[in-house]
Design a protein around this motif. Structure first.
Motif, PDB file in Angstrom:
ATOM      1  N   GLU A 121      75.251  76.652  16.217  1.00 31.38           N
ATOM      2  CA  GLU A 121      76.519  76.972  16.845  1.00 31.38           C
ATOM      3  C   GLU A 121      76.424  76.942  18.370  1.00 31.38           C
ATOM      4  O   GLU A 121      77.321  76.432  19.051  1.00 31.38           O
ATOM      5  CB  GLU A 121      77.010  78.347  16.385  1.00 31.38           C
ATOM      6  N   VAL A 122      75.331  77.469  18.920  1.00 25.54           N
ATOM      7  CA  VAL A 122      75.140  77.443  20.373  1.00 25.54           C
ATOM      8  C   VAL A 122      75.077  76.004  20.873  1.00 25.54           C
ATOM      9  O   VAL A 122      75.747  75.640  21.849  1.00 25.54           O
ATOM     10  CB  VAL A 122      73.860  78.207  20.774  1.00 25.54           C
ATOM     11  N   ASN A 123      74.275  75.178  20.195  1.00 27.73           N
ATOM     12  CA  ASN A 123      74.146  73.787  20.619  1.00 27.73           C
ATOM     13  C   ASN A 123      75.462  73.029  20.474  1.00 27.73           C
ATOM     14  O   ASN A 123      75.818  72.206  21.325  1.00 27.73           O
ATOM     15  CB  ASN A 123      73.043  73.081  19.823  1.00 27.73           C
ATOM     16  N   ARG A 124      76.208  73.307  19.398  1.00 24.00           N
ATOM     17  CA  ARG A 124      77.503  72.643  19.217  1.00 24.00           C
ATOM     18  C   ARG A 124      78.448  72.985  20.366  1.00 24.00           C
ATOM     19  O   ARG A 124      79.114  72.104  20.928  1.00 24.00           O
ATOM     20  CB  ARG A 124      78.134  73.062  17.892  1.00 24.00           C
ATOM     21  N   GLN A 125      78.503  74.260  20.726  1.00 26.11           N
ATOM     22  CA  GLN A 125      79.380  74.672  21.828  1.00 26.11           C
ATOM     23  C   GLN A 125      78.948  74.042  23.146  1.00 26.11           C
ATOM     24  O   GLN A 125      79.789  73.588  23.929  1.00 26.11           O
ATOM     25  CB  GLN A 125      79.399  76.197  21.949  1.00 26.11           C
ATOM     26  N   PHE A 126      77.634  74.025  23.387  1.00 20.16           N
ATOM     27  CA  PHE A 126      77.119  73.393  24.610  1.00 20.16           C
ATOM     28  C   PHE A 126      77.499  71.919  24.664  1.00 20.16           C
ATOM     29  O   PHE A 126      77.978  71.420  25.690  1.00 20.16           O
ATOM     30  CB  PHE A 126      75.598  73.532  24.675  1.00 20.16           C
ATOM     31  N   ILE A 127      77.266  71.212  23.565  1.00 21.46           N
ATOM     32  CA  ILE A 127      77.533  69.771  23.528  1.00 21.46           C
ATOM     33  C   ILE A 127      79.003  69.487  23.786  1.00 21.46           C
ATOM     34  O   ILE A 127      79.359  68.597  24.575  1.00 21.46           O
ATOM     35  CB  ILE A 127      77.094  69.184  22.167  1.00 21.46           C
ATOM     36  N   GLU A 128      79.889  70.240  23.153  1.00 21.81           N
ATOM     37  CA  GLU A 128      81.320  69.962  23.259  1.00 21.81           C
ATOM     38  C   GLU A 128      81.932  70.475  24.552  1.00 21.81           C
ATOM     39  O   GLU A 128      83.107  70.203  24.827  1.00 21.81           O
ATOM     40  CB  GLU A 128      82.042  70.521  22.026  1.00 21.81           C
ATOM     41  N   ARG A 129      81.151  71.177  25.372  1.00 27.77           N
ATOM     42  CA  ARG A 129      81.613  71.516  26.718  1.00 27.77           C
ATOM     43  C   ARG A 129      81.543  70.319  27.652  1.00 27.77           C
ATOM     44  O   ARG A 129      82.119  70.321  28.738  1.00 27.77           O
ATOM     45  CB  ARG A 129      80.765  72.667  27.303  1.00 27.77           C
ATOM     46  N   VAL A 130      80.828  69.280  27.240  1.00 26.16           N
ATOM     47  CA  VAL A 130      80.644  68.084  28.066  1.00 26.16           C
ATOM     48  C   VAL A 130      81.499  66.957  27.493  1.00 26.16           C
ATOM     49  O   VAL A 130      81.290  66.501  26.371  1.00 26.16           O
ATOM     50  CB  VAL A 130      79.160  67.655  28.110  1.00 26.16           C
ATOM     51  N   GLU A 172      72.760  73.728  31.824  1.00 30.71           N
ATOM     52  CA  GLU A 172      72.786  72.670  32.838  1.00 30.71           C
ATOM     53  C   GLU A 172      71.806  71.549  32.514  1.00 30.71           C
ATOM     54  O   GLU A 172      72.059  70.393  32.855  1.00 30.71           O
ATOM     55  CB  GLU A 172      72.490  73.255  34.215  1.00 30.71           C
ATOM     56  N   ARG A 173      70.680  71.886  31.853  1.00 30.44           N
ATOM     57  CA  ARG A 173      69.703  70.854  31.504  1.00 30.44           C
ATOM     58  C   ARG A 173      70.265  69.924  30.432  1.00 30.44           C
ATOM     59  O   ARG A 173      70.154  68.692  30.525  1.00 30.44           O
ATOM     60  CB  ARG A 173      68.402  71.501  31.025  1.00 30.44           C
ATOM     61  N   LEU A 174      70.911  70.495  29.420  1.00 31.98           N
ATOM     62  CA  LEU A 174      71.534  69.667  28.389  1.00 31.98           C
ATOM     63  C   LEU A 174      72.723  68.919  28.957  1.00 31.98           C
ATOM     64  O   LEU A 174      72.934  67.735  28.652  1.00 31.98           O
ATOM     65  CB  LEU A 174      71.976  70.541  27.214  1.00 31.98           C
ATOM     66  N   GLN A 175      73.498  69.566  29.793  1.00 30.61           N
ATOM     67  CA  GLN A 175      74.644  68.913  30.420  1.00 30.61           C
ATOM     68  C   GLN A 175      74.212  67.660  31.176  1.00 30.61           C
ATOM     69  O   GLN A 175      74.814  66.596  31.046  1.00 30.61           O
ATOM     70  CB  GLN A 175      75.348  69.878  31.370  1.00 30.61           C
ATOM     71  N   GLY A 206      64.963  64.249  33.574  1.00 31.35           N
ATOM     72  CA  GLY A 206      66.351  63.936  33.315  1.00 31.35           C
ATOM     73  C   GLY A 206      67.283  64.240  34.465  1.00 31.35           C
ATOM     74  O   GLY A 206      68.476  64.046  34.362  1.00 31.35           O
ATOM     75  N   ILE A 207      66.781  64.744  35.611  1.00 30.11           N
ATOM     76  CA  ILE A 207      67.649  65.084  36.726  1.00 30.11           C
ATOM     77  C   ILE A 207      67.668  63.926  37.702  1.00 30.11           C
ATOM     78  O   ILE A 207      66.657  63.568  38.301  1.00 30.11           O
ATOM     79  CB  ILE A 207      67.174  66.351  37.453  1.00 30.11           C
ATOM     80  N   LYS A 208      68.814  63.322  37.854  1.00 25.31           N
ATOM     81  CA  LYS A 208      68.932  62.160  38.732  1.00 25.31           C
ATOM     82  C   LYS A 208      69.116  62.623  40.167  1.00 25.31           C
ATOM     83  O   LYS A 208      69.949  63.468  40.459  1.00 25.31           O
ATOM     84  CB  LYS A 208      70.128  61.317  38.283  1.00 25.31           C
ATOM     85  N   LEU A 231      76.114  64.807  47.887  1.00 29.56           N
ATOM     86  CA  LEU A 231      76.808  64.446  46.665  1.00 29.56           C
ATOM     87  C   LEU A 231      76.343  65.359  45.531  1.00 29.56           C
ATOM     88  O   LEU A 231      75.195  65.777  45.515  1.00 29.56           O
ATOM     89  CB  LEU A 231      76.541  62.984  46.277  1.00 29.56           C
ATOM     90  N   ASN A 232      77.241  65.654  44.603  1.00 30.45           N
ATOM     91  CA  ASN A 232      76.823  66.427  43.433  1.00 30.45           C
ATOM     92  C   ASN A 232      77.313  65.749  42.158  1.00 30.45           C
ATOM     93  O   ASN A 232      78.291  65.008  42.166  1.00 30.45           O
ATOM     94  CB  ASN A 232      77.301  67.884  43.510  1.00 30.45           C
ATOM     95  N   GLN A 233      76.605  66.018  41.054  1.00 28.39           N
ATOM     96  CA  GLN A 233      76.824  65.298  39.803  1.00 28.39           C
ATOM     97  C   GLN A 233      78.213  65.532  39.226  1.00 28.39           C
ATOM     98  O   GLN A 233      78.852  64.609  38.714  1.00 28.39           O
ATOM     99  CB  GLN A 233      75.761  65.710  38.769  1.00 28.39           C
ATOM    100  N   GLN A 234      78.702  66.766  39.298  1.00 27.98           N
ATOM    101  CA  GLN A 234      79.998  67.067  38.716  1.00 27.98           C
ATOM    102  C   GLN A 234      81.126  66.278  39.400  1.00 27.98           C
ATOM    103  O   GLN A 234      82.001  65.712  38.740  1.00 27.98           O
ATOM    104  CB  GLN A 234      80.291  68.566  38.810  1.00 27.98           C
ATOM    105  N   THR A 235      81.095  66.242  40.731  1.00 20.50           N
ATOM    106  CA  THR A 235      82.116  65.496  41.459  1.00 20.50           C
ATOM    107  C   THR A 235      81.979  64.007  41.199  1.00 20.50           C
ATOM    108  O   THR A 235      82.984  63.286  41.069  1.00 20.50           O
ATOM    109  CB  THR A 235      82.029  65.779  42.971  1.00 20.50           C
ATOM    110  N   LEU A 236      80.748  63.529  41.099  1.00 21.88           N
ATOM    111  CA  LEU A 236      80.509  62.118  40.792  1.00 21.88           C
ATOM    112  C   LEU A 236      81.140  61.754  39.452  1.00 21.88           C
ATOM    113  O   LEU A 236      81.803  60.712  39.329  1.00 21.88           O
ATOM    114  CB  LEU A 236      79.006  61.830  40.771  1.00 21.88           C
TER     115      LEU A 236
END
Length: 229
Positions: A21-30, A115-118, A153-155, A161-166
């Motif tokens: 359930e935790v992983n499902r919620q994390f995944i679907e937040r993205v 944030e790591r999974l995101q 995995g961190i580009k 610049l930040n990833q979210q705005t990109l």
């Protein structure tokens, strides 16, 4: 016809109900990821992978019966057209090496932060969009795909610049059927024109957007940007 953001369908293979359930919620937040089913063991996971043809599998290793290592081997033996990200407590070097040899695109060790999974999913989203469909890639684009998964995995983005705005800029471009100027992007998202131009120039540099130069009757030509298909 407007460009619709394709849902990226995810099969979650994890035996712990709370972690499921935790992983499902994390995944679907993205966006645009959606968990289409959950398997509690590897044998069920292989069956669902064949039945559902997901784009991506999120796979645990420590599971009863068919563990994640054997599950991944089965998936590769059947040559399913699917990518795999591992989320597991297993941190043994031989296990990690084996999983990468069998084609996982990322490996996340529990416990982990959202944030790591995101970041991993955003990297995969870029990878998925670039390699889907027909056509060819330039070397810079391939380098960009490989770079998405270096340094855990961190580009590394340019300073300022930040990833979210990109991702916001990329999504805005994807939703437009026409090439857009920096001013149009800035107005549409709500940012300074100079800031929008920096993100657009970066996306052009890494090969994700192409530029159309529009010449008017007077004044300087205007650069217009569009995501590559």
């Amino acid at each position: 016809m407007s460009k619709q953001q394709q849902v990226i369908e995810v099969l979650l293979i994890e035996d712990d109900p709370m972690v499921q359930e935790v992983n499902r919620q994390f995944i679907e937040r993205v966006s645009p990821f959606k968990v289409i089913d959950i398997a509690s063991d590897g044998k069920e996971g292989v069956r669902l992978a064949e039945k559902l043809s997901p784009h991506l599998i999120i796979l645990d290793i420590y599971m009863p019966g068919l563990d994640g290592i054997e599950t991944l081997k089965e998936i590769r033996n059947y040559a399913f057209d699917v990518d795999v990200i591992v989320i597991t407590a297993a941190n043994d070097k031989e296990v990690i090496r084996s999983m990468f040899q069998n084609g996982v695109v990322d490996y996340i060790i529990k416990p982990f932060k959202f944030e790591r999974l995101q970041q991993s999913l955003l990297n995969y989203k870029t990878f998925h969009s670039q390699v889907s469909g027909e056509g060819a890639l330039q070397q810079a684009q391939v380098d960009g795909l490989i770079g998405s998964y270096v340094q855990e995995g961190i580009k590394e983005l340019p300073k300022g610049l930040n990833q979210q705005t990109l991702e916001q800029v990329k999504q805005f471009l994807q939703q437009s059927v026409r090439a857009l100027s920096a001013e149009q992007v800035a107005d549409g998202i709500g940012m300074a024109r100079v800031t929008a131009r920096r993100y657009l120039e970066y996306l052009q540099k890494i090969g994700e957007v192409e530029i159309e130069i529009q010449y008017g009757e007077v004044g300087r030509p205007v650069n217009r940007y569009q995501m590559k298909v």
